[in-house]
Design a protein around this motif. Sequence first.
Motif, PDB file in Angstrom:
ATOM      1  N   GLY A 245      40.754  80.210  -2.582  1.00 19.69           N
ATOM      2  CA  GLY A 245      40.661  78.914  -1.909  1.00 19.69           C
ATOM      3  C   GLY A 245      41.035  78.987  -0.442  1.00 19.69           C
ATOM      4  N   ARG A 246      41.760  80.037  -0.052  1.00 16.63           N
ATOM      5  CA  ARG A 246      42.139  80.229   1.348  1.00 16.63           C
ATOM      6  C   ARG A 246      40.922  80.436   2.257  1.00 16.63           C
ATOM      7  N   LEU A 247      39.764  80.786   1.669  1.00 16.06           N
ATOM      8  CA  LEU A 247      38.615  81.194   2.481  1.00 16.06           C
ATOM      9  C   LEU A 247      37.758  80.026   2.969  1.00 16.06           C
ATOM     10  N   ARG A 248      38.290  78.813   2.829  1.00 14.98           N
ATOM     11  CA  ARG A 248      37.622  77.637   3.416  1.00 14.98           C
ATOM     12  C   ARG A 248      38.670  76.829   4.160  1.00 14.98           C
ATOM     13  N   ASP A 249      38.452  76.592   5.447  1.00 20.69           N
ATOM     14  CA  ASP A 249      39.438  75.821   6.214  1.00 20.69           C
ATOM     15  C   ASP A 249      39.211  74.320   6.019  1.00 20.69           C
TER      16      ASP A 249
END
Length: 417
Positions: free
Chosen positions: A276-280
Amino acid sequence: MGYFSSVYDENFQDAVTCNGGVIRNGREILFQAFNWESHKYNWWENLEKKVMHLSKSGFTTAWLPPATQSLAPEGYLPQNLYSLDSCYGSLHQLKALLQKMNQHKIRAMADIVINHRVGTIQGQGGAYNRYDGIPLPWDERAVTSCSGGKGNRSTGDNFNGVSNIDHTQTFVRKDIIEWLIWLRKTIGFQDFRFDFAKGYSAKFVKEYVEESKPIFSVGEYWDSCKYSPPEHRLDYNQDNHRQRIINWIDNTGGLCAAFDFTTKGILQEAVKGELGRLRDAQGKPPGLMGWWPSRAVTFVENHDTGSTQGHWPFPSDHIMEGYAYILTHPGIPTVFYDHFYDWGDSTHDQIVKLMDIRKLQDLHSRSTIKIVEARSNLYSAIIGEKVCMKIGDGSWCPNGKEWKLATSGHRYAVWHK
């Protein structure tokens, strides 16, 4: 929040022209052609044998280790900048390598170490801050006052233990520019990588690029990501980190790209079960790639973070997820020597397959991206409207019969139309 860049323009088109020097059309794939131990292995001759293979694999540029004579065998403590006999091999061997690279249309990237320089004799204060007896015979005025010289204060961070060069001095910049032009025109390097770019103001990099006209240049602006106590956990929001890299690129006039340390930091945490970290917050990739992709040189590992130094290593059992991400996404991807040549045929072949897909589908640094899923065990995205990919344990495949599986491996898959 967005980000601020005075030179940013979505329609910057394929290059920022720099008096003949150009950041190219974004279809580069870089190869880091060394690791921390390479100086032990007659390196220029070793690489010369690999040039044809690197060309067939699709690399456009090979970043070579520092070629100048250095007090450290790895090349990062330079002394006589004009002596290209180093622990990697002789000047003759280097020229043979560059000639072969040129024949096979791979650009040679020089590692430019100009933040600091080891003196030949002791000067003021007993420090080795004079350069008598060799080309560029500078005196203590060329060394910053904060590292024991008679020059001005440093315009960046201090590199401890060595004389730091004062780039505010006109004679120093004139000599560096002449040396960079010599590397290009006489020796045959075409691209530049600026080492320890935090050590001096980006405006000097702008001047050096404008005057020496490399085809492509990239800076190592390695800043610390933000971690929170007590367990030293990487923060989700790294906007300040990528903004600092943006500011550095901005201050080079947009003429120099930068390594995307933000993406590396987030990606190597994400693949461990936090995809989930890979979308700001704006739905974009969370690194430099999400804000200024044409200037973002993405990578999974380099000679500092990995190799035998291991300062900030990518989790080894997730390496191919890392490459599936950077080789399908916007930005300018870099492949590390160790993964390509030392990790066995399987890893090598998987990387080549991903590179082939990038080239065949014409993905490039400005390709559009739509992030479809970003949760703990699954990340998926559509890039350039013609490639889609997933990483993680979660099951996912694209809707529509037009999508065909192009390649897959442990915890990753890529499709194209």
